[in-house]
Design an enzyme around this catalytic site. Structure first.
Site, PDB file in Angstrom:
ATOM      1  NE  ARG A  31      -3.728  -2.482   1.882  1.00 15.50           N
ATOM      2  CZ  ARG A  31      -4.478  -2.688   2.799  1.00 15.50           C
ATOM      3  NH1 ARG A  31      -4.620  -2.370   3.915  1.00 15.50           N
ATOM      4  NH2 ARG A  31      -5.393  -3.921   2.747  1.00 15.50           N
ATOM      5  CB  SER A  65     -11.461  -5.090   7.619  1.00 16.00           C
ATOM      6  OG  SER A  65     -12.733  -4.937   6.921  1.00 16.00           O
ATOM      7  CD  GLU A  76      -9.306  -1.832   9.511  1.00 19.13           C
ATOM      8  OE1 GLU A  76      -9.565  -0.595   9.230  1.00 19.13           O
ATOM      9  OE2 GLU A  76      -9.435  -1.964   9.007  1.00 19.13           O
ATOM     10  NE  ARG A 103      -3.299  -1.814  11.444  1.00 18.53           N
ATOM     11  CZ  ARG A 103      -3.973  -1.485  10.892  1.00 18.53           C
ATOM     12  NH1 ARG A 103      -5.084  -1.544  11.080  1.00 18.53           N
ATOM     13  NH2 ARG A 103      -3.616  -0.175   9.921  1.00 18.53           N
ATOM     14  NE  ARG A 123      -2.333   4.672   9.283  1.00 22.89           N
ATOM     15  CZ  ARG A 123      -3.381   4.461   8.451  1.00 22.89           C
ATOM     16  NH1 ARG A 123      -3.395   4.293   7.422  1.00 22.89           N
ATOM     17  NH2 ARG A 123      -4.170   4.337   9.477  1.00 22.89           N
TER      18      ARG A 123
END
Length: 416
Positions: free
Chosen positions: A255, A345, A342, A382, A270
């Site tokens: 990402r 998801s 988070e 994460r 992140r």
RNA sequence: GGAGGCUUCGCCUAGUCUGGUCUAUGGCGCCGCACUGCUAAUGCGGUUUGGGUCUAAAGCCCAUCCCGGGUUCGAAUCCCGGAGCCUCCGCCA
């Protein structure tokens, strides 16, 4: 892509969905008129082609005397056909563009509003509140598990090395996740991290969030941001005779994190690259909502195995990706931040991706697009950050959850 | 990186040289019907996928022979470009 028939029959429902998302309602009217224009141009071109074919048969049968007259008529008609076809192509392209611009229709009970308007469905577990908590960067460095300095040296900001017990943790988590998924009936898959443009577009990632995606311009390939992309492309242009199909995909994810400057700059929460185990389901449309609940249940099962305190949230309409009709996130407790963050998801994309990728099944009423759903089982980096933070002990060690121990040589705690 | 071959409606396959009822052949599989005391066998019929028209169904029409262009009144068929697969040579973990 949403169902065009629904747009024609019940445009108000689509407009209402756009309103819930905070998206433009005018896109619906643009779509309706593009659809109209396409159909009229197709009808005209079809009629001309039919005439041309009939005339062509006459030419073939004609004798030398009548042939020249027929040929000159045919030549003239060919010009008209060509023009009508050009018009048809233009109308079809315009329709496709208008069609792609409309995000999926949200489920009726999705909370309206923006990112902050989520609804918390449930709290699970008791968040630990250690005194003077250290964050995962400190703990990871002390354990020799996470090396962000060298990650930056070698690859730049938001990169890291997992070393020693950090590397072992990744393998343990991946094994635990894959083991759970296999037991639940998922087919384990190692998926490519590079995909073609049509697959990336088909999953809906080249719309509003295109700037998040790494593109290899020299090769016309994209780096996936989630294993979902390759798993959705897996059955593209196929008619699936048997459903459901469930896959647990492992792949690296990339990402660009454009626009997230200043957010989570520390550590591995992140990052530009991480590995992930992702659940992906193909099911008949009318089973999509139940499947969504199942995916959520499997995610919770994994969180429970890691002995984490977490909450489940129902994501607001304005914060849904373009493909999702509904999304549940699981946010786990990070003591050093005093906040839920988070970790997983799960999205119900209904038939949105399947239409773009042309994935169907057979029903009594002919072929129909399937529903696709995805859910994170374990986003590794994460999750490691959370484990170190969540399970830190006053003596500087880190507690190892029971379910993880078999994959870590039986260790009960990680000691610096 | 170089040379050659292949790609047809689930699978296999005819057709491509020589453009025109190809509106794509045949077999296997599958579905339906008939027949026989059941099964099997046999016979008959059906069986790509989209789109348009139509209140709907039926019907009719258009597209679809790996993809995209081109030539032509007309392309599965001829020409150009691309993709995938296979074989051989070279290189490589």
């Amino acid at each position: 892509m949403i169902d065009l028939r629904l747009v024609r029959d019940d445009p108000d429902r689509v407009r209402a969905s756009q309103r819930l998302r905070g998206a433009r309602e005018s896109l619906v009217d643009a779509l309706l008129s593009a659809d109209d224009r396409r159909r009229s141009s197709v009808t005209r071109a079809d009629a001309l082609r039919a005439e041309q074919k009939a005339l062509g048969r006459d030419v073939a049968k004609a004798d030398a005397r009548t042939r020249p007259a027929l040929l000159s008529r045919a030549r003239e008609l060919a010009e008209h056909v060509k023009a009508a076809e050009a018009d048809q192509v233009a109308a079809e392209e315009a329709l496709r563009a208008a069609h792609l611009a409309v995000p999926n229709i949200v489920e009726p009970d999705v909370p309206p509003g923006a990112e902050a308007d989520f609804i918390t469905l449930e709290h699970v577990g008791t968040p630990p509140t250690p005194e003077n908590p250290r964050d995962h960067v400190e703990i990871g460095a002390a354990l020799g598990a996470v090396d962000t300095d060298r990650g930056a040296k070698v690859s730049g900001a938001r990169f890291y090395f997992l070393t020693g017990v950090g590397a072992e943790l990744e393998l343990a988590l991946v094994n635990l996740a894959m083991d759970q998924a296999r037991t639940a009936g998922f087919t384990p898959v190692i998926a490519p991290a590079l995909v073609k443009p049509e697959v990336m577009e088909g999953t809906g990632f080249l719309g509003a969030h295109a700037s998040e995606v790494y593109r290899l311009a020299d090769d016309e390939l994209y780096l996936v941001g989630t294993s979902e992309v390759a798993l959705a492309g897996f059955h593209s242009n196929e008619i699936l005779e048997t459903l459901p199909r469930r896959y647990a995909g492992f792949s690296s994810c990339f990402r660009r994190e454009a626009g997230s400057y200043g957010k989570d700059t520390r550590g591995i929460i992140r990052v530009h690259w991480f590995d992930k185990v992702e659940m992906f389901s193909y099911v008949p449309v009318d089973e999509a909502r139940e499947e969504h609940q199942r995916l959520l249940a499997w995610e919770r099962e994994f969180m429970d195995k890691l002995e984490l305190a977490y909450r489940v949230i129902d994501v607001a309409a304005g914060d849904l990706g373009s493909s999702a009709a509904r999304k549940f996130d699981i946010e786990a407790w990070f003591p050093s931040q005093g906040a839920y963050r988070e970790l997983t998801s799960t999205s119900n994309c209904t038939t949105f991706q399947a239409r773009r990728l042309n994935i169907r099944t057979r029903t009594d009423g002919g072929t129909q697009p399937v529903a696709t759903l995805n859910g994170t089982l374990c986003a590794v980096a994460r999750t490691i950050a959370c484990l170190l933070d969540h399970h830190q002990q006053p003596d500087g060690s880190v507690y190892v959850p029971l379910a993880l121990r078999p994959w870590l040589g039986g260790r009960e705690s990680l000691v610096p």
